[in-house]
Enzyme design. Structure first.
Site, PDB file in Angstrom:
ATOM      1  CG  ASN A 155      -1.729   1.237   1.567  1.00 59.24           C
ATOM      2  OD1 ASN A 155      -1.817   1.913   0.510  1.00 59.24           O
ATOM      3  ND2 ASN A 155      -2.334   1.385   2.571  1.00 59.24           N
ATOM      4  CD1 TRP A 156       4.105   1.194  -2.279  1.00 60.46           C
ATOM      5  CD2 TRP A 156       3.899   1.981  -4.442  1.00 60.46           C
ATOM      6  NE1 TRP A 156       4.988   0.358  -3.248  1.00 60.46           N
ATOM      7  CE2 TRP A 156       4.888   0.884  -4.539  1.00 60.46           C
ATOM      8  CE3 TRP A 156       3.948   2.603  -5.773  1.00 60.46           C
ATOM      9  CZ2 TRP A 156       5.695   0.373  -5.652  1.00 60.46           C
ATOM     10  CZ3 TRP A 156       4.641   2.199  -6.881  1.00 60.46           C
ATOM     11  CH2 TRP A 156       5.471   1.049  -6.717  1.00 60.46           C
ATOM     12  CE  LYS A 157      -0.060   3.400   4.360  1.00 58.51           C
ATOM     13  NZ  LYS A 157       0.109   3.641   5.982  1.00 58.51           N
TER      14      LYS A 157
ATOM     15  CG  HIS B 255      -5.782   2.061   4.977  1.00 57.15           C
ATOM     16  ND1 HIS B 255      -5.421   2.821   5.873  1.00 57.15           N
ATOM     17  CD2 HIS B 255      -4.524   0.995   4.933  1.00 57.15           C
ATOM     18  CE1 HIS B 255      -4.245   2.460   6.252  1.00 57.15           C
ATOM     19  NE2 HIS B 255      -3.889   1.632   5.726  1.00 57.15           N
TER      20      HIS B 255
ATOM     21  CD  GLU C 202      -2.958   5.835   6.396  1.00 57.31           C
ATOM     22  OE1 GLU C 202      -2.517   5.876   5.538  1.00 57.31           O
ATOM     23  OE2 GLU C 202      -1.879   5.198   7.179  1.00 57.31           O
TER      24      GLU C 202
ATOM     25  CD  GLU D 278      -3.747  -2.550   7.411  1.00 55.99           C
ATOM     26  OE1 GLU D 278      -2.643  -2.789   6.906  1.00 55.99           O
ATOM     27  OE2 GLU D 278      -4.174  -1.432   7.032  1.00 55.99           O
TER      28      GLU D 278
ATOM     29  N   GLY E 124       2.318   2.310  10.943  1.00 58.71           N
ATOM     30  CA  GLY E 124       3.303   3.407  10.809  1.00 58.71           C
ATOM     31  C   GLY E 124       3.996   3.800  12.123  1.00 58.71           C
TER      32      GLY E 124
ATOM     33  CB  SER F  17       4.854  -1.688  12.189  1.00 57.04           C
ATOM     34  OG  SER F  17       4.392  -0.343  12.272  1.00 57.04           O
TER      35      SER F  17
HETATM   36  P1  PGA Z   1       2.701   0.371   7.701  1.00 57.98           P
HETATM   37  O1  PGA Z   1       1.291   0.710   6.840  1.00 57.98           O
HETATM   38  O2  PGA Z   1       3.217  -0.902   7.245  1.00 57.98           O
HETATM   39  O3  PGA Z   1       3.657   1.611   7.208  1.00 57.98           O
HETATM   40  O4  PGA Z   1       2.480   0.353   9.167  1.00 57.98           O
HETATM   41  C1  PGA Z   1       0.462  -0.362   6.866  1.00 57.98           C
HETATM   42  C2  PGA Z   1      -0.682   0.098   6.150  1.00 57.98           C
HETATM   43  O5  PGA Z   1      -1.403   1.177   6.446  1.00 57.98           O
HETATM   44  O6  PGA Z   1      -1.574  -0.625   5.494  1.00 57.98           O
END
Ligand code: PGA
Length: 247
Positions: free
Chosen positions: A8-10, A90, A92, A162, A168, A208
Site C-alpha cells: 500500500n503505497w499511500k 483502510h 486512514e 490492521e 506506521g 509496521s
Molecule cells: P505500515 O502501514 O506498514 O507503514 O505500518 C500499513 C498500512 O497502512 O496498511
C-alpha cells in the site's frame, strides 16, 4: 493456501518511480504479489505487469458508480485503467477522511456488484485495545461491511487485520495477538457465512511489517499474508519479504 503480499503505497511515488520499482521487482508465481499505488500510476503499472501474476490495484474507490462526486473515482474507472483489486476501509480512510462503516459497506457492495476483488481492512485503535474492545470493534466492522452479502460474494474477498496502533508506528502486533485476532475473524465469518468460507477467505496482517518481523507473522497458519505500507516503498525490502515467503 498461497500467501499474499500487498503493498500500500499511500500518497507516495511518481509514475517513473513506480515503473522503476517494477523493473527491479523480483516476483514469483508462488507468492500473490499485489501493489496499490496512487490512482495516477495504475494504468502505466498495470500495462507494465500485463502477462505476469503481479496485480495492480487501488487504495480506495467511491461507493457510487458515477455522478456529481467531485474528486472521486468509480470502480468502472478503475477497471478501465487496469486495476484488478481495491483496498477498502483502510484506517486512514476511516480516521482521516471519516469514512463510516456504512459508507464502507456501500463500497464493498459496489465492488461485489462489479466483480472486482477487494481487501477489507479492519482493526481497533489503541484506546479500544486498552479497553479490551478489539473483538467487539472488529466484529462490528465485519458485520456492517458484509451485511448485504451472501457466501458467494466473498469469493474474491480478502480481509486485512490492521490494528490502528500498529500502523506506521513501528509498534508491530505480536504473533500471539495476530493469531488470536485472525482466529476470531474466522469465527465471525463462520457465524455469518460458513466454516468453509471462513477457512477459504485470506486474512492478512498489516501494521509496521518489515523484513525483521515478517517471517514470524507470515508463517502463522492463520495468516495468509501481509499488507505493508512503509516497507513496501523500498523494492529491496519488498523483494526480501517475497523471498521469505517463497523459501
Ligand atoms: P505500515 O502501514 O506498514 O507503514 O505500518 C500499513 C498500512 O497502512 O496498511
Amino acid at each position: 493456501m498461497k500467501k499474499n503480499i500487498v503493498a500500500n503505497w499511500k500518497m507516495h511515488k511518481t509514475r517513473q518511480e513506480g515503473l522503476s520499482f517494477l523493473a527491479a521487482l523480483d516476483h514469483t508465481e508462488h507468492v500473490g504479489v499485489y501493489i496499490a499505488p496512487p490512482f495516477t500510476l495504475i494504468q502505466d503499472m498495470a500495462e507494465f505487469v500485463r502477462g505476469t501474476s503481479v496485480r495492480i490495484g487501488a487504495q480506495n474507490m467511491s461507493g457510487h458508480n458515477s455522478g456529481a462526486f467531485t474528486g472521486e473515482i468509480s470502480v468502472t474507472m478503475l477497471k478501465d485503467v487496469g486495476a484488478s483489486f481495491v483496498i477498502l476501509g483502510h484506517s486512514e480512510r476511516r480516521n482521516i477522511f471519516l469514512e463510516s462503516d456504512e459508507e464502507i459497506a456501500a463500497k464493498v457492495e459496489r465492488a461485489v456488484c462489479e466483480n472486482i476483488p477487494f481487501i477489507l481492512c479492519v482493526g481497533e485503535d489503541r484506546e479500544e485495545k486498552n479497553a479490551d474492545e478489539t473483538q467487539e470493534v472488529i466484529k462490528n466492522q465485519l458485520v456492517t461491511a458484509f451485511s448485504s452479502l451472501t457466501e458467494k460474494h466473498l469469493k474474491n474477498a480478502q480481509i486485512a487485520y490492521e490494528p490502528v496502533w500498529a500502523i506506521g508506528t513501528g509498534d508491530v502486533a505480536t504473533p500471539q495477538i495476530v493469531d488470536e485476532v485472525h482466529m476470531f475473524i474466522q469465527e465471525v465469518l463462520s457465524e455469518m457465512f460458513s466454516r468453509e468460507t471462513a477457512l477459504r477467505t485470506p486474512i492478512l496482517y498489516g501494521g509496521s511489517v518489515k523484513p525483521e518481523n515478517f517471517s514470524a507473522l507470515v508463517e502463522l497458519k492463520s495468516v495468509s499474508g501481509a499488507l505493508i505500507g512503509g516497507a513496501s516503498l523500498d523494492v529491496k525490502l519488498f523483494n526480501q519479504m517475497i523471498k521469505m515467503i517463497k523459501d
